[in-house]
Design a protein around this motif. Sequence first.
Motif, mmCIF file in Angstrom:
data_model
loop_
_atom_site.group_PDB
_atom_site.id
_atom_site.type_symbol
_atom_site.label_atom_id
_atom_site.label_comp_id
_atom_site.label_asym_id
_atom_site.label_seq_id
_atom_site.Cartn_x
_atom_site.Cartn_y
_atom_site.Cartn_z
ATOM 1 N N ILE A 171 0.848 -1.187 0.000
ATOM 2 C CA ILE A 171 0.000 0.000 0.000
ATOM 3 C C ILE A 171 0.885 1.240 0.000
ATOM 4 N N TYR A 195 1.562 -8.552 4.270
ATOM 5 C CA TYR A 195 1.728 -7.104 4.182
ATOM 6 C C TYR A 195 2.702 -6.651 5.266
ATOM 7 N N ASN A 220 -2.974 3.865 5.834
ATOM 8 C CA ASN A 220 -2.595 2.524 5.397
ATOM 9 C C ASN A 220 -3.162 1.457 6.321
ATOM 10 N N THR A 221 -3.197 1.771 7.620
ATOM 11 C CA THR A 221 -3.789 0.834 8.583
ATOM 12 C C THR A 221 -5.256 0.603 8.281
ATOM 13 N N LYS A 239 -6.784 1.126 5.448
ATOM 14 C CA LYS A 239 -6.922 0.483 4.140
ATOM 15 C C LYS A 239 -6.722 -1.021 4.251
ATOM 16 N N ILE A 240 -5.701 -1.440 4.970
ATOM 17 C CA ILE A 240 -5.435 -2.871 5.131
ATOM 18 C C ILE A 240 -6.574 -3.535 5.899
ATOM 19 N N THR A 271 -8.745 -6.593 4.314
ATOM 20 C CA THR A 271 -8.568 -7.938 4.869
ATOM 21 C C THR A 271 -9.613 -8.334 5.893
ATOM 22 N N VAL A 309 -4.126 -4.814 13.083
ATOM 23 C CA VAL A 309 -3.470 -4.794 11.773
ATOM 24 C C VAL A 309 -1.955 -4.899 11.901
ATOM 25 N N SER A 325 0.715 -8.274 10.807
ATOM 26 C CA SER A 325 1.518 -8.106 9.596
ATOM 27 C C SER A 325 2.415 -9.323 9.408
#
Length: 473
Positions: free
Chosen positions: A33, A132, A140-141, A143-144, A148, A155, A159
């Motif tokens: 990302i 990831y 980004n957190t 988004k992931i 997912t 998150v 990883s």
Amino acid sequence: MFAKEVYIARRATLVGKMGENVPQGSRGIALFIGNAESPAQYWDNAYKFRQDSSWLYYFGLDIPCYAAVIDLDTAEETVFADDVEIGDIIWMGPQPSVASLAAGVGVLHTAPSGELGNVVARAISQGRPVHYLPPSRWYNTLKISDLTGIPVAQVKEKSSDSLTRAVISMRLVKEQCEIEQIDDACALGYEMHTVARNNVKVGRIEQEVVGIMEGVTLSKGWGVSFATILTQHGETLHNHLHDKVIEDGKLMVIDAGAENNMHYASDFTRTLPTGGRFTTMQKDIYRIVCNANELAFSLTRPGITYREVHLATARLMLEQLRDLDLVRGDVDEMVSLGIAGLFQPHGLGHNMGLDVHDMEDLGENLVGYDSNQIRSAQLGLGSLRMARKLVPGNVVTDEPGIYFIPALIDKWKAEGTDRGFVNYAKLEAYRDFGGIRLEDDVLVTEDGARRTGPYRLPILPEDVEEAMGNALS
């Protein structure tokens, strides 16, 4: 950007590393990302955009809101982003297509941003791992988490350890093209520090000097590689206040770095006598720090751990502080007990590259420590960010310092932390001394080390005084 072949080779190496000891068909996908713009007050007034460093390393595209997936079983790569529409063109002008930009870094497949969720969902439904890296930014957190289904609070902890370790193993060893960029950033850092030194004048506000030196980085590069430290209170290690009038007889610690337009960093520190000449007391301490800096450089080579280098400089500091009667007793015992931490409560250095503290978003211990190393609990040694056994291609900082921190001195004295080794009576004269730090950036080579950049900032006390005298004349 580098040539597309650089990125192609990096991604291929990563796929190979992720395939080690993992059967074909069960390796999953690697999700990358890129960063988005971050609003300062509202969406259209954003902070200056800085791309995620691991994204830059593997994909090179310095553009917001990009993402990518690498299929670790087939090695197929896809970049996800949206082509601009007429509303964007009005404000930004015509832009290259996502497909052409991706092709420029060797990626043949692209898809709109909205397709990313389907690709990740398909992998999850098939029971394939989704790898990831631990995100450092909130966008980004989120988004992931959205992609997912992992709760936001989990998150980072969920990883991929294998992907993180693979990326670290690659980015720790700099390629020649990266070394050239670090040298370039160091040349810019040399220039900004020279301008700062030439503008340290009694009666001037510190902020004026900061503005002048940071202007150098903006005129020739991306900007500063971290928030500038310029202070007459060097006993505060990360002092970002610049509101003081420069006084005669003080020590000015300037810890600052440049980030070039390829986003590689420099990080230098020099300590200057504000009036142009060191006092005898200042020069005595300065020489100890300068000797420690030189010793660290002389020891830096493949095969030695940077922890060993840190401890060697700590020993030298204590020997020479003992010569000044600031500490008393057996030096080896003082090193073992961590007495050096009173005077240098930080580590000798850190990794440097695309980040000034390279990859510490991926985990400071994973980046800075080998698997057989345990981080110390001692003050100073416990803050050592880079302890690994050195290999050619490592880029580290060499930044010893000596500080006289009244609150810390009082705490150690009250609690007896020093075990009787510290001469507190003699230390009284140093309570308003401040601090001294001297930092160079160092590349580990096949047979030793070299300092990065085409020049070295003056560091011997006589050379510093001469340089400042020339600026004053």
